[in-house]
Enzyme design. Structure first.
Site, PDB file in Angstrom:
ATOM      1  N   HIS A   1       5.517 -23.567  -1.309  1.00 50.95           N
ATOM      2  CA  HIS A   1       4.233 -23.319  -1.972  1.00 50.95           C
ATOM      3  C   HIS A   1       3.199 -22.809  -0.958  1.00 50.95           C
ATOM      4  O   HIS A   1       2.445 -21.885  -1.231  1.00 50.95           O
ATOM      5  CB  HIS A   1       3.671 -24.611  -2.574  1.00 50.95           C
ATOM      6  CG  HIS A   1       4.504 -25.222  -3.651  1.00 50.95           C
ATOM      7  ND1 HIS A   1       5.144 -26.430  -3.493  1.00 50.95           N
ATOM      8  CD2 HIS A   1       4.789 -24.816  -4.910  1.00 50.95           C
ATOM      9  CE1 HIS A   1       5.778 -26.746  -4.608  1.00 50.95           C
ATOM     10  NE2 HIS A   1       5.584 -25.781  -5.486  1.00 50.95           N
TER      11      HIS A   1
ATOM     12  N   GLY B   1       7.291 -17.314  -6.224  1.00 51.47           N
ATOM     13  CA  GLY B   1       8.452 -17.424  -5.336  1.00 51.47           C
ATOM     14  C   GLY B   1       9.714 -16.893  -5.992  1.00 51.47           C
ATOM     15  O   GLY B   1       9.943 -17.093  -7.183  1.00 51.47           O
TER      16      GLY B   1
ATOM     17  N   ARG C   1      11.647 -31.041  -6.451  1.00 49.76           N
ATOM     18  CA  ARG C   1      12.678 -31.929  -7.009  1.00 49.76           C
ATOM     19  C   ARG C   1      13.611 -32.486  -5.927  1.00 49.76           C
ATOM     20  O   ARG C   1      14.361 -33.424  -6.200  1.00 49.76           O
ATOM     21  CB  ARG C   1      13.493 -31.198  -8.078  1.00 49.76           C
ATOM     22  CG  ARG C   1      12.716 -30.999  -9.367  1.00 49.76           C
ATOM     23  CD  ARG C   1      13.593 -30.480 -10.495  1.00 49.76           C
ATOM     24  NE  ARG C   1      12.909 -30.544 -11.778  1.00 49.76           N
ATOM     25  CZ  ARG C   1      12.287 -29.506 -12.356  1.00 49.76           C
ATOM     26  NH1 ARG C   1      12.262 -28.331 -11.780  1.00 49.76           N
ATOM     27  NH2 ARG C   1      11.693 -29.667 -13.521  1.00 49.76           N
TER      28      ARG C   1
HETATM   29  P1  AMP Z   1       6.584 -25.012  -8.921  1.00 49.80           P
HETATM   30  O1  AMP Z   1       5.528 -25.910  -8.392  1.00 49.80           O
HETATM   31  O2  AMP Z   1       7.967 -25.498  -8.707  1.00 49.80           O
HETATM   32  O3  AMP Z   1       6.307 -24.542 -10.333  1.00 49.80           O
HETATM   33  O4  AMP Z   1       6.506 -23.678  -8.043  1.00 49.80           O
HETATM   34  C1  AMP Z   1       5.319 -22.960  -7.901  1.00 49.80           C
HETATM   35  C2  AMP Z   1       5.616 -21.666  -7.203  1.00 49.80           C
HETATM   36  O5  AMP Z   1       6.205 -21.916  -5.930  1.00 49.80           O
HETATM   37  C3  AMP Z   1       6.609 -20.780  -7.971  1.00 49.80           C
HETATM   38  O6  AMP Z   1       6.209 -19.426  -7.864  1.00 49.80           O
HETATM   39  C4  AMP Z   1       7.895 -21.030  -7.237  1.00 49.80           C
HETATM   40  O7  AMP Z   1       8.822 -19.957  -7.336  1.00 49.80           O
HETATM   41  C5  AMP Z   1       7.396 -21.176  -5.813  1.00 49.80           C
HETATM   42  N1  AMP Z   1       8.380 -21.878  -4.988  1.00 49.80           N
HETATM   43  C6  AMP Z   1       8.946 -23.072  -5.229  1.00 49.80           C
HETATM   44  N2  AMP Z   1       9.843 -23.378  -4.265  1.00 49.80           N
HETATM   45  C7  AMP Z   1       9.841 -22.322  -3.401  1.00 49.80           C
HETATM   46  C8  AMP Z   1      10.553 -22.022  -2.193  1.00 49.80           C
HETATM   47  N3  AMP Z   1      11.454 -22.853  -1.682  1.00 49.80           N
HETATM   48  N4  AMP Z   1      10.302 -20.842  -1.594  1.00 49.80           N
HETATM   49  C9  AMP Z   1       9.383 -19.970  -2.103  1.00 49.80           C
HETATM   50  N5  AMP Z   1       8.673 -20.207  -3.224  1.00 49.80           N
HETATM   51  C10 AMP Z   1       8.905 -21.362  -3.868  1.00 49.80           C
END
Ligand code: AMP
Length: 281
Positions: A37, A147, A187
């Site tokens: 993030h 991401g 997660r």
């Molecule tokens: P989330 O909080 O899981 O909804 O993710 C928020 C944003 O962070 C989304 O655009 C995800 O694709 C990105 N994201 C989550 N994990 C990663 C990672 N390991 N590398 C790059 N971006 C990520």
């Protein structure tokens, strides 16, 4: 750094910023932030004058038997991390304000949502599209960074922005991994030490398929079979899907021309993990 809970206040701020010709960069998240993030936040910073990060665990993208209730949350920790990144605004709305009684609109990005995670998480991408449009209407960004760890999500949003003539640019950011290759994910915190070790097979399979591809193996079935063998060799890893698909349409491929997406979802214990990589020379 401002923390804004009110949708109205966020819209007024965004309007004022736009009126003073500021470029707004936006990173939507569900919180419990990690280095993945934060890399997106840094990318947004590079592109913009003002960086807005939203933290919202969006209920409409979780299925009835999924982990909405136990999804990890720690606002204070997130706040500190974002402060260190010089974030300008955290938008932290409440579900009751985002989805007031009577809410019934949805947007469907057809086709792409039938594959990969859309197949096993029915309705998931309708929830994602809905919340992303709402957040875009509230934060009014010029750039929104997503991401590639969630490759299908990125492609769906990219398509939606194009189809609806939304006035912003979506920016992809590569997957950030731990030193040993495990893709960072909020997660991962569910994993026991033993499960975390088992989860490394996912990245091992990515490396193996990339090598096979470099050696000239182009048969999607041969690639999938090898991935299946590797994942199944690790007891306790249950495959949800293994896909070799088109990098644009996400349709399963029977023949690979120049490149393909290798996408995986599997359960390690009770935790569903996803990962992907583009196979190309
Ligand atoms: P989330 O909080 O899981 O909804 O993710 C928020 C944003 O962070 C989304 O655009 C995800 O694709 C990105 N994201 C989550 N994990 C990663 C990672 N390991 N590398 C790059 N971006 C990520």
């Amino acid at each position: 750094m401002k923390i804004i809970n009110s949708i109205y206040e966020m819209q007024k701020q965004a309007e004022a910023l736009r009126a003073s010709k500021k470029i707004i960069g936006f990173v939507p998240t569900m919180g419990y932030l990690h280095e993945g993030h934060l890399s997106l936040v840094r990318k947004a910073r590079e592109l913009s004058d003002i960086v807005v990060v939203s933290i919202f665990v969006n209920p409409t993208q979780f299925g009835p038997n999924e982990d909405l209730d136990r999804y990890p949350r720690d606002f204070e920790r997130d706040r500190k991390l974002l402060e260190q990144e010089n974030t300008d605004i955290i938008f932290y709305p409440e579900a009751k304000d985002m989805y007031p009684e009577g809410f019934c609109t949805y947007v469907q990005v057809r086709g792409m949502e039938d594959f990969l995670c859309g197949k096993s998480r029915k309705g998931h991408f309708i929830g994602v599209a809905m919340v992303v449009i709402k957040l875009f209407n509230i934060v009014k960004p010029h750039y929104a960074v997503f991401g590639l760890k969630d490759y299908q999500q990125f492609k769906i949003i990219e398509r939606m922005v194009k189809d609806l003539n939304m006035d912003l640019e979506v920016i992809p950011y590569p997957t950030v991994r731990e030193k040993d290759g495990l893709a960072l994910s909020s997660r991962n915190t569910y994993l026991s030490e033993e499960e975390r070790k088992k989860a490394l097979i996912i990245y091992e399979s990515i490396k193996t398929l990339k090598e096979m591809f470099k050696k000239g193996i182009r048969d999607p079935n041969a690639l999938k079979q090898r991935a299946k063998e590797m994942l199944e060799s690790e007891g306790g890893v249950i495959i949800d899907y293994i896909s070799i698909c088109d990098t644009e349409t996400l349709e399963e491929l029977t023949i690979i021309k120049d490149k393909a997406l290798y996408a995986i979802a599997c359960f390690v214990g009770k935790t569903r993990l996803i990962d992907n990589s583009i196979l190309e020379v």
